[in-house]
Design an enzyme around this catalytic site. Structure first.
Site, short mmCIF file in Angstrom:
data_model
loop_
_atom_site.label_atom_id
_atom_site.label_comp_id
_atom_site.label_asym_id
_atom_site.label_seq_id
_atom_site.Cartn_x
_atom_site.Cartn_y
_atom_site.Cartn_z
CG HIS A 216 -1.89 -1.12 1.24
ND1 HIS A 216 -1.62 -2.31 1.87
CD2 HIS A 216 -3.10 -1.26 0.68
CE1 HIS A 216 -2.64 -3.13 1.72
NE2 HIS A 216 -3.55 -2.52 1.00
N GLY A 481 -12.86 -1.49 16.52
CA GLY A 481 -11.45 -1.47 16.14
C GLY A 481 -10.50 -2.06 17.15
#
Length: 593
Positions: A216, A481
């Site tokens: 990425h 999360g």
């Protein structure tokens, strides 16, 4: 770098539209593509996905013997939970669904949410995250490793097992076994440049290479002098053989993967050295693949993947497959002109019930959203630069896309006369759907939860209403999360904001004073994240690079809190009383954070 001046906010959608138009074997659906060759009734549907910028992964791997569908996110960002659900519904034929993706925080969140939604609709869903990158975690933390080019071995085994008619339990088990036997390691010679950007996400000094890169645009975990092709082969082979799974044997599939601008002839030269080293080590190579398999836009680099096979896995790896980017053997072409199987219809959208006491708050709320959007869009490049220090640089793009879509959804809800909870919920859904990635999922649940809390409040002028709503948003983010204070995430700024709001309410401060104090606390805490090492997300393997730089998510959160505080002060005279219900209404943008 990209040559033409592309719009990063539309690049992924335009690329997917063109890709689908170029391949008659695929059908475009909202959020991705599915194969036109239909699954048999009761066959397991393998749905894969991830961000754009990696072709041939992920869209190029849809077809018989591989994936039934792909959910396609923004540049380097996971698809949203809604996208994954829509693709899965379009692809499935009643045999259950396996969702598979690289082990990145945003993908884990969004595919996990999608699995929960689909299960609630009666679909049996299994989740297989790929964890092949040895540079992103130690042997003791294999489950935390990210997925890179090893995605292909896992996707191929899953797809082949599905095509063979195996049931959901067996397909899942084989996919997990393939992941357990796959290891990857890579290097980069230069960074990649996002569409529309003028500078790469990271640079490599001349004569050096970055070791242990991600896909990425993350920089590697270290640097070394550029070696010869033989020297690079020795690094790749030695690193991967040292990670051989216990009892895995000596038969391996080798993938040598170009990351964007390290092209085929160079790959073949390197593979020659890799093969000789493996022969010398007494390893038997079976059915290797050399080429571009998982790229990172225009990054110059290469990764190697070793897949230790047993008899069953070797057979599945070698079984026929036909997709735009990967083929083995011969597959009968059966195109379903009707557009695929019946799938599942999307369940009707059920908006939260509006609290009539707060319907009148919509207009000032919308004005607050507009000011937040102005700030986020203006700060897009800055947020991206912060994220690029130890991440992939897409935080600015994701936040801009998210708030823009959230604002549009909020505006539509207000125009319908919706109340607080619906405006927040629809803004959250729009944000999550279009931002994708970790921040999209987290801001989506934050807004939805904060809005639901506000709907129960009798007086939005009371600072306790803001404190309770912010606490609800924080709890939702931490539940989804898993971050805690000290992990170097937006939670490090969010917790001080919630604490400051609560203390201000306890002291009897008015709403503008409470929010001014809370925003200052969030800003101070965001700055302090520069002293932290990340313990979650893509920045975790690059903890040392991150030192001295604040977390992009914490900074963007604190900036939003600052806009909210200013908006509360500006609109403090706009609080009115709904004479029909004899209850106060106000601008609940105070609670957006």
């Amino acid at each position: 770098m990209t040559i033409l001046d592309y719009d990063a906010t539309t690049f992924a959608d335009e690329a997917l539209d063109g890709f689908a138009a170029a391949h008659d074997s695929l059908r475009r659906v909202e959020g991705g593509v599915v194969r036109r060759t239909p699954l048999a009734d009761g066959q397991v549907a393998v749905v894969v996905g991830g961000g754009s910028g990696h072709y041939p992964a992920f869209a190029g791997l849809v077809g018989p013997g591989l994936a039934a569908g792909v959910a396609y996110g923004n540049i380097f960002a996971s698809p949203s939970a809604g996208q994954v659900c829509r693709v899965a519904r379009a692809a499935q034929r009643g045999g259950g669904v396996v969702l598979s993706f690289g082990n990145y925080a945003g993908d884990v969140l969004n595919f996990g949410q999608a699995a929960e939604r689909l299960r609630a609709e009666g679909v049996d869903v299994r989740v297989v995250a790929v964890t092949d990158d040895i540079a992103s975690g130690s042997r003791d933390e294999i489950a935390k490793r990210r997925g890179i080019a090893g995605d292909l071995t896992v996707f191929k085994v899953l797809g082949a097992a599905s095509e063979a008619g195996l049931d959901l339990d067996r397909v899942e088990e084989l996919g997990r076994r393939a992941n357990d036997r796959t290891r990857s390691f890579g290097v980069a010679f230069s960074g990649c440049t996002l569409p529309g950007a003028t500078e790469p996400l990271f640079t490599v000094p001349e004569g050096r290479m970055s070791i242990g890169l991600g896909i990425h645009g993350e920089p590697g975990i270290g640097e070394a002098d550029l070696p010869s092709a033989r020297g690079l082969a020795e690094l790749l082979v030695g690193s991967l053989l040292a990670e051989a799974p216990e009892g895995a044997g000596d038969r391996i599939v080798v993938l040598l993967n170009g990351l964007g601008t390290y092209k085929y002839e160079e790959l073949f030269v390197l593979y020659g050295h890799v093969r000789r080293l493996l022969d010398e080590a007494g390893v038997t190579v079976v059915q290797p693949e050399v080429g571009e398999l998982v790229t990172s836009l225009d990054m110059s680099g290469v990764s190697a993947t070793f897949f230790w096979v047993d008899d069953e896995l070797e057979q599945l790896w070698g079984s026929p497959a036909s997709s735009p980017a990967f083929r083995k053997g011969a597959v009968e072409a059966r195109v379903d002109d009707a557009g695929g199987g019946p799938g599942l219809e999307a369940p009707p959208s059920v908006a939260p019930a509006d609290d009539d006491r707060h319907v009148g708050a919509g207009r000032p709320l919308l004005e607050g959203f507009e000011h937040v959007a102005e700030m986020v869009v203006a700060s897009e490049e800055e947020f991206g630069r912060l994220d690029a220090v130890a991440g992939d640089g897409d935080h600015g793009i994701g936040m801009a896309r998210g708030i823009t879509a959230g604002l549009a959804s909020a505006r539509a809800a207000v125009e319908r006369g919706a109340g607080v909870s619906t405006v927040f919920a629809e803004a959250g859904e729009g944000w999550a759907e279009h931002a994708g990635g970790t921040s999209g999922a987290l801001w989506g649940v934050c807004l939805t939860s904060a809005g639901a809390a506000l709907a129960a409040e009798p007086d939005l002028r009371d600072p306790w209403a803001s404190a309770r709503a912010a606490a609800a948003g924080l709890e939702a983010i931490q539940r989804l999360g898993g971050a805690e204070v000290g992990d170097k995430t937006l939670v490090d700024a969010f917790v001080p904001l919630v604490d400051a709001l609560g203390r201000a309410a306890d002291e009897g401060l008015d709403l503008p004073e409470a929010w001014a104090r809370a925003a200052a606390a969030a800003s101070e805490a965001a700055d302090a994240t520069a002293r932290l090492r990340p313990r979650l997300g893509r920045a975790r393997p690059l903890a040392e690079k991150s030192l001295g730089h604040p977390d992009a998510g914490a900074v963007s959160f604190a900036r939003i809190a600052g806009v909210v505080a200013r908006e509360v002060a500006a609109q403090s005279g706009a609080i009115t009383v709904d004479t029909a219900g004899d209850t106060p209404t106000a601008n609940p943008i105070h609670q957006e954070a």
